[in-house]
Design an enzyme around this catalytic site. Structure first.
Site, PDB file in Angstrom:
ATOM      1  N   ASP A  82       0.846  -1.190   0.000  1.00 41.00           N
ATOM      2  CA  ASP A  82       0.000   0.000   0.000  1.00 41.00           C
ATOM      3  C   ASP A  82       0.891   1.254   0.000  1.00 41.00           C
ATOM      4  OD1 ASP A  82      -2.446   1.345   0.182  1.00 41.00           O
ATOM      5  OD2 ASP A  82      -2.415   1.370   2.385  1.00 41.00           O
ATOM      6  N   ASP A 104       2.830   5.032  -5.468  1.00 42.98           N
ATOM      7  CA  ASP A 104       2.073   6.252  -5.213  1.00 42.98           C
ATOM      8  C   ASP A 104       2.909   7.481  -5.575  1.00 42.98           C
ATOM      9  OD1 ASP A 104       0.621   8.359  -4.347  1.00 42.98           O
ATOM     10  OD2 ASP A 104       0.342   7.652  -2.288  1.00 42.98           O
ATOM     11  N   GLU A 134      -1.642   5.995  -8.570  1.00 40.81           N
ATOM     12  CA  GLU A 134      -2.610   6.993  -8.082  1.00 40.81           C
ATOM     13  C   GLU A 134      -2.459   8.297  -8.841  1.00 40.81           C
ATOM     14  OE1 GLU A 134      -3.356   7.281  -3.887  1.00 40.81           O
ATOM     15  OE2 GLU A 134      -3.760   9.442  -3.982  1.00 40.81           O
ATOM     16  N   GLY A 210      -9.086   5.616   1.396  1.00 44.22           N
ATOM     17  CA  GLY A 210      -9.771   6.427   2.403  1.00 44.22           C
ATOM     18  C   GLY A 210     -11.238   6.048   2.531  1.00 44.22           C
ATOM     19  N   ASP A 254      -8.565   0.736   6.503  1.00 46.08           N
ATOM     20  CA  ASP A 254      -7.573   0.620   7.583  1.00 46.08           C
ATOM     21  C   ASP A 254      -8.136   1.203   8.883  1.00 46.08           C
ATOM     22  OD1 ASP A 254      -5.393   0.415   9.183  1.00 46.08           O
ATOM     23  OD2 ASP A 254      -4.064   1.663   7.996  1.00 46.08           O
TER      24      ASP A 254
HETATM   25  P1  13P Z   1      -8.920   4.682   5.701  1.00 46.10           P
HETATM   26  O1  13P Z   1      -8.060   5.598   6.507  1.00 46.10           O
HETATM   27  O2  13P Z   1     -10.213   5.337   5.328  1.00 46.10           O
HETATM   28  O3  13P Z   1      -9.129   3.361   6.330  1.00 46.10           O
HETATM   29  O4  13P Z   1      -8.154   4.416   4.299  1.00 46.10           O
HETATM   30  C1  13P Z   1      -7.205   3.406   4.196  1.00 46.10           C
HETATM   31  C2  13P Z   1      -6.435   3.470   2.926  1.00 46.10           C
HETATM   32  O5  13P Z   1      -6.767   4.136   1.979  1.00 46.10           O
HETATM   33  C3  13P Z   1      -5.214   2.650   2.867  1.00 46.10           C
HETATM   34  O6  13P Z   1      -4.507   2.857   1.681  1.00 46.10           O
HETATM   35  O1  G3H Z   2      -3.309   4.851   3.594  1.00 45.65           O
HETATM   36  C1  G3H Z   2      -2.699   4.704   4.641  1.00 45.65           C
HETATM   37  C2  G3H Z   2      -2.916   3.529   5.491  1.00 45.65           C
HETATM   38  O2  G3H Z   2      -3.967   3.767   6.395  1.00 45.65           O
HETATM   39  C3  G3H Z   2      -1.643   3.128   6.155  1.00 45.65           C
HETATM   40  O3  G3H Z   2      -1.316   3.942   7.219  1.00 45.65           O
HETATM   41  O4  G3H Z   2       1.129   4.489   6.936  1.00 45.65           O
HETATM   42  O5  G3H Z   2       0.001   4.606   9.193  1.00 45.65           O
HETATM   43  O6  G3H Z   2       0.439   2.381   8.130  1.00 45.65           O
HETATM   44  P1  G3H Z   2       0.161   3.840   7.912  1.00 45.65           P
HETATM   45 ZN    ZN Z   3      -4.592   4.866   0.968  1.00 44.92          ZN
END
Ligand code: 13P
Ligand code: G3H
Ligand code: ZN
Length: 307
Positions: A82, A104, A134, A210, A254
């Site tokens: 991610d 990204d 993205e 998100g 997340d």
């Molecule tokens: P949230 O913060 O809405 O859970 O989004 C997670 C996300 O986009 C991880 O890439």
């Molecule tokens: O998009 C972001 C995810 O919620 C990951 O968050 O970088 O704190 O692990 P993090």
């Molecule tokens: Zn994200």
């Protein structure tokens, strides 16, 4: 069953107008809770690891945990990076066995984002690995992912970007943001923009970041037991159902996992101040992740019984 590519999952999801949940994982309990939910729902699954999660748990540990999970499961599961911020991290996880990466470059100027994405696509495709990119930018601040402003994706640029980079899926910005504070007033997403992008990129899988709903039951529970999570607001679940019908094949979650675990652990500590066995609070936290993910799969994403 070995880790799979998201390709077949997305082809079917696009046709069936549902979405695959991409859940962020950081430790064993989170992985177990998510997989147990997907098992019960017979749902395909994407588990994703951010740079922060990789630093926290260690890539080797994450891969070994996944191997253990896969020994016990017949589900199609993809392991995805991610928000990969540069070529090197994408290369390292591809070499380590991930089946999908996100590069990204959304913070970069258009041409630089294209050049970086193309470089990752060339390396990944050579090894049969899926690439998400993205275009546009989401507001919100996480460990390694942050932006103060939301820059919506421009449809013509999205088409040019996909053509020139060859990326397999595209994360778009239509008003969501990372974290628990997504909207000041009424929640609103630019569905018109989503429909335009989707029409201009037929049969192409779009990704919604998100996408946590910031479930009120967990915000209230966290606050009732000493938390201070005020004015939190997420994406209404019917918005996500609608997005899944407009070309969004991957929905990232997340924050909802973080809130579910934290709320349940806070409650446990408050009610059992004498306890100090981590299994006593991590067990209910894992169960809360499972129940929440099962609810998402069943009633929001629509991916039950799709394996
Ligand atoms: P949230 O913060 O809405 O859970 O989004 C997670 C996300 O986009 C991880 O890439
Ligand atoms: O998009 C972001 C995810 O919620 C990951 O968050 O970088 O704190 O692990 P993090
Ligand atoms: Zn994200």
């Amino acid at each position: 069953m070995p880790l799979t590519s998201p390709k077949e999952m997305f082809d079917k999801a696009y046709q069936g107008q549902y979405a695959i949940g991409a859940f962020n994982v950081n430790n064993m309990e989170i992985i177990q809770g998510i997989i147990q939910a997907a098992e019960e729902e017979k749902s395909p699954l994407i588990l994703q690891v951010s740079a922060g999660a990789r630093k926290y748990a260690g890539q080797h540990y994450i891969i070994k945990l996944m191997e253990a999970a896969l020994e016990e499961s017949d589900l199609p599961i993809a392991l995805h990076l991610d928000h990969g911020q540069d070529f090197d991290i994408c290369k390292e996880v591809i070499d380590g066995g991930f089946t999908s990466v996100m590069i990204d470059g959304s913070h970069l100027p258009f041409e630089e984002n294209i050049a970086l994405t193309k470089k990752v696509v060339d390396y990944a495709h050579d090894k049969g690995v899926w690439v998400e990119a993205e275009l546009g930018r989401l507001a919100g601040v996480e460990d390694e992912v942050s932006s103060e402003e939301n820059v919506y994706t421009e449809p013509h640029e999205a088409v040019e970007f996909v053509e020139r980079t060859g990326c397999d899926s595209l994360a778009i910005a239509i008003g969501t943001s990372h974290g628990a504070y997504k909207f000041k007033g009424e929640p609103k997403l630019d569905f018109e923009r989503l429909d335009t992008i989707s029409e201009m990129l037929p049969r192409y899988p779009l990704v919604l970041h998100g996408a946590s709903s910031v479930l009120p039951e967990f915000v209230e529970m966290a606050n009732q037991y000493g938390g201070q999570v005020s004015d939190a607001k997420g994406v209404p679940e019917d918005f996500l159902r609608k997005a899944a019908k407009s070309g969004v094949c991957k929905i990232n979650i997340d924050t909802d996992i973080r809130l579910a675990m934290t709320a349940v652990i806070r409650k446990y500590f408050k009610e059992n101040p004498q306890e100090f066995d981590p299994r006593k609070y991590l067990g209910p936290a894992r169960q809360a992740v499972k129940d929440m993910v099962q609810h998402k799969i069943k009633t929001v994403l629509g991916s039950s019984n799709k394996v």
